[in-house]
Design a protein around this motif. Structure first.
Motif, mmCIF file in Angstrom:
data_model
loop_
_atom_site.group_PDB
_atom_site.id
_atom_site.type_symbol
_atom_site.label_atom_id
_atom_site.label_comp_id
_atom_site.label_asym_id
_atom_site.label_seq_id
_atom_site.Cartn_x
_atom_site.Cartn_y
_atom_site.Cartn_z
ATOM 1 N N GLY A 1 0.544 -1.351 0.183
ATOM 2 C CA GLY A 1 -0.293 0.143 0.174
ATOM 3 C C GLY A 1 0.715 1.264 -0.376
ATOM 4 O O GLY A 1 1.389 1.249 -0.144
ATOM 5 N N LYS A 2 0.215 2.119 0.043
ATOM 6 C CA LYS A 2 0.952 3.256 -0.084
ATOM 7 C C LYS A 2 2.004 3.933 1.466
ATOM 8 O O LYS A 2 1.678 3.517 2.307
ATOM 9 C CB LYS A 2 -0.126 5.126 0.638
ATOM 10 N N GLY A 3 2.896 4.433 0.931
ATOM 11 C CA GLY A 3 4.104 4.404 1.808
ATOM 12 C C GLY A 3 4.948 2.725 1.949
ATOM 13 O O GLY A 3 5.626 2.974 3.008
ATOM 14 N N ARG A 4 4.088 2.013 1.699
ATOM 15 C CA ARG A 4 5.108 0.837 1.133
ATOM 16 C C ARG A 4 5.873 -0.019 0.893
ATOM 17 O O ARG A 4 5.394 0.969 -0.475
ATOM 18 C CB ARG A 4 3.827 -0.639 1.824
ATOM 19 N N LYS A 5 6.597 -0.773 0.895
ATOM 20 C CA LYS A 5 7.022 -0.949 -0.214
ATOM 21 C C LYS A 5 6.763 -1.921 -1.182
ATOM 22 O O LYS A 5 6.815 -1.919 -2.767
ATOM 23 C CB LYS A 5 8.352 -2.820 -0.223
ATOM 24 N N TRP A 6 5.318 -2.162 -1.524
ATOM 25 C CA TRP A 6 4.568 -3.162 -1.826
ATOM 26 C C TRP A 6 3.471 -2.502 -2.199
ATOM 27 O O TRP A 6 3.004 -2.336 -1.623
ATOM 28 C CB TRP A 6 4.227 -4.700 -1.835
ATOM 29 N N ILE A 7 2.856 -2.120 -3.771
ATOM 30 C CA ILE A 7 0.888 -2.121 -4.338
ATOM 31 C C ILE A 7 0.936 -3.163 -5.621
ATOM 32 O O ILE A 7 2.311 -3.801 -6.487
ATOM 33 C CB ILE A 7 1.520 -0.279 -4.826
ATOM 34 N N TYR A 8 -0.209 -3.732 -5.185
ATOM 35 C CA TYR A 8 -0.206 -4.097 -6.805
ATOM 36 C C TYR A 8 -0.376 -3.242 -7.683
ATOM 37 O O TYR A 8 -0.222 -2.431 -8.514
ATOM 38 C CB TYR A 8 -2.121 -4.214 -6.338
ATOM 39 N N TYR A 9 0.011 -4.348 -8.470
ATOM 40 C CA TYR A 9 0.077 -3.970 -10.098
ATOM 41 C C TYR A 9 -0.865 -4.863 -11.109
ATOM 42 O O TYR A 9 -0.790 -5.784 -12.051
ATOM 43 C CB TYR A 9 1.961 -4.520 -10.336
ATOM 44 N N PHE A 10 -1.934 -3.864 -11.722
ATOM 45 C CA PHE A 10 -3.050 -4.381 -13.125
ATOM 46 C C PHE A 10 -2.433 -4.136 -13.788
ATOM 47 O O PHE A 10 -1.841 -4.100 -14.049
ATOM 48 C CB PHE A 10 -4.007 -3.928 -12.379
ATOM 49 N N LYS A 11 -1.998 -5.406 -14.266
ATOM 50 C CA LYS A 11 -1.834 -5.972 -16.007
ATOM 51 C C LYS A 11 -2.919 -6.518 -16.800
ATOM 52 O O LYS A 11 -3.030 -7.572 -17.621
ATOM 53 C CB LYS A 11 -0.803 -6.403 -16.061
ATOM 54 N N TYR B 1 -8.497 -9.484 -10.276
ATOM 55 C CA TYR B 1 -7.672 -9.100 -11.145
ATOM 56 C C TYR B 1 -6.275 -8.568 -10.441
ATOM 57 O O TYR B 1 -5.519 -8.400 -10.540
ATOM 58 C CB TYR B 1 -7.413 -8.951 -12.428
ATOM 59 N N LEU B 2 -6.354 -8.899 -8.593
ATOM 60 C CA LEU B 2 -5.256 -7.799 -8.389
ATOM 61 C C LEU B 2 -4.097 -9.166 -8.147
ATOM 62 O O LEU B 2 -4.020 -9.677 -6.523
ATOM 63 C CB LEU B 2 -5.368 -7.158 -7.346
ATOM 64 N N THR B 3 -3.247 -9.841 -8.759
ATOM 65 C CA THR B 3 -2.694 -11.418 -8.866
ATOM 66 C C THR B 3 -0.876 -10.772 -8.691
ATOM 67 O O THR B 3 -0.309 -11.161 -8.401
ATOM 68 C CB THR B 3 -2.931 -11.661 -9.957
ATOM 69 N N PHE B 4 -0.714 -9.978 -9.263
ATOM 70 C CA PHE B 4 1.113 -9.170 -9.250
ATOM 71 C C PHE B 4 1.041 -7.803 -8.790
ATOM 72 O O PHE B 4 0.236 -7.044 -7.500
ATOM 73 C CB PHE B 4 1.097 -8.601 -10.749
ATOM 74 N N MET B 5 2.054 -7.916 -8.083
ATOM 75 C CA MET B 5 2.603 -6.928 -6.719
ATOM 76 C C MET B 5 4.002 -6.309 -7.246
ATOM 77 O O MET B 5 4.438 -7.446 -8.324
ATOM 78 C CB MET B 5 3.138 -7.678 -5.582
ATOM 79 N N ILE B 6 3.923 -5.508 -7.079
ATOM 80 C CA ILE B 6 5.540 -4.722 -7.988
ATOM 81 C C ILE B 6 5.973 -3.881 -7.079
ATOM 82 O O ILE B 6 5.630 -2.908 -5.560
ATOM 83 C CB ILE B 6 5.402 -3.572 -8.874
ATOM 84 N N ASN B 7 7.051 -3.459 -6.629
ATOM 85 C CA ASN B 7 7.938 -3.483 -5.705
ATOM 86 C C ASN B 7 7.923 -1.256 -5.759
ATOM 87 O O ASN B 7 8.174 -0.956 -6.933
ATOM 88 C CB ASN B 7 9.907 -3.491 -5.596
ATOM 89 N N TRP C 1 -14.286 -12.369 -4.995
ATOM 90 C CA TRP C 1 -12.485 -12.312 -4.996
ATOM 91 C C TRP C 1 -11.210 -13.348 -4.049
ATOM 92 O O TRP C 1 -10.189 -13.498 -4.231
ATOM 93 C CB TRP C 1 -12.209 -10.757 -5.732
ATOM 94 N N GLU C 2 -11.538 -12.286 -2.847
ATOM 95 C CA GLU C 2 -11.070 -12.144 -1.728
ATOM 96 C C GLU C 2 -11.065 -13.756 -0.879
ATOM 97 O O GLU C 2 -10.121 -13.760 -0.228
ATOM 98 C CB GLU C 2 -11.501 -11.328 -0.541
ATOM 99 N N SER C 3 -11.823 -15.088 -1.552
ATOM 100 C CA SER C 3 -11.915 -16.254 -1.099
ATOM 101 C C SER C 3 -11.170 -16.547 -2.028
ATOM 102 O O SER C 3 -11.367 -18.014 -1.708
ATOM 103 C CB SER C 3 -13.715 -16.382 -1.555
ATOM 104 N N ARG C 4 -10.624 -16.376 -2.950
ATOM 105 C CA ARG C 4 -9.925 -16.589 -3.793
ATOM 106 C C ARG C 4 -8.456 -16.858 -3.378
ATOM 107 O O ARG C 4 -8.041 -15.879 -2.654
ATOM 108 C CB ARG C 4 -10.006 -16.125 -4.996
ATOM 109 N N GLU C 5 -7.308 -18.171 -3.181
ATOM 110 C CA GLU C 5 -6.457 -18.105 -2.637
ATOM 111 C C GLU C 5 -5.493 -17.141 -3.036
ATOM 112 O O GLU C 5 -4.065 -17.073 -2.937
ATOM 113 C CB GLU C 5 -6.005 -19.696 -2.844
ATOM 114 N N ASN C 6 -5.788 -16.709 -4.507
ATOM 115 C CA ASN C 6 -4.381 -15.992 -5.219
ATOM 116 C C ASN C 6 -5.071 -14.242 -5.257
ATOM 117 O O ASN C 6 -4.014 -13.341 -5.561
ATOM 118 C CB ASN C 6 -4.440 -16.023 -6.945
ATOM 119 N N SER C 7 -5.713 -13.904 -4.256
ATOM 120 C CA SER C 7 -5.675 -12.627 -3.603
ATOM 121 C C SER C 7 -5.113 -12.080 -2.337
ATOM 122 O O SER C 7 -4.410 -13.362 -1.730
ATOM 123 C CB SER C 7 -7.585 -12.844 -3.353
#
Length: 177
Positions: A4-14, A24-30, A154-160
């Motif tokens: 999240g904001k001010g942290r190392k990682w955020i979601y990366y929508f592709k 479909y928030l399955t990727f993270m970006i530094n 979406w949040e009930s899925r393991e890739n969330s």
């Protein structure tokens, strides 16, 4: 707690497959300062304009073999061209706009104006949206309900990133004591 904001990682929508409202928030970006510095100097990497950081918006998969589907771009996410996005001056209109974009009317108009597999930003921007639709409380309430249902699904899925337990698994606290 590191996303999240001010942290190392955020979601990366592709982009992703067909899914309306949320997901479909399955990727993270530094997103550390060091990583952003690298993205700015790298000849291949791209970084979105700073004025779009941490802003909610509407996102969709640019390329799709099925109908386009539109989702909420959350504040803790960034995007690339395959996860095309748009932002509104009035963020209160995001959910009613999502309701319109996910409607059969909008999908029909998109297909008429652009009969390809690629839905670009200008295709979405050129759709006629009635202002009173965006200000209608009934539309907003229905959109909030649809978003909440989609988010829970979406949040009930393991890739969330928010997954904690499958909904079919119930834990009886008293039986564990």
């Amino acid at each position: 707690d590191r996303i999240g904001k001010g942290r190392k990682w955020i979601y990366y929508f592709k982009g992703g497959g067909f899914r309306k409202w949320y997901g479909y928030l399955t990727f993270m970006i530094n997103w550390s300062e060091e990583a952003r510095s690298h993205y700015r100097s790298d000849r291949i990497a791209r970084i979105i304009n700073k004025e779009l950081w941490y802003r909610p918006g509407v996102s969709w998969s640019m390329t799709s073999s099925s109908d386009p589907s539109f989702r909420l771009l959350i504040e803790e996410a960034t995007f690339d061209v395959q996860g095309s996005s748009l932002f509104l001056k009035n963020e209160d209109h995001i959910l009613p706009l999502l309701a319109f974009l996910n409607s059969v009317v909008a999908i029909y108009l998109l297909k008429v104006n652009n009969p390809t597999l690629v839905t670009q930003v200008e295709n979405v921007q050129n759709l006629p949206v009635v202002r009173s639709f965006l200000d209608d409380d009934k539309i907003l309430n229905a959109a909030e309900d649809a978003l909440e249902i989609s988010k829970r699904d979406w949040e009930s899925r393991e890739n969330s990133g928010s997954f904690s337990q499958h909904p079919l698994v119930q834990q009886n606290v008293s039986s564990l004591e």
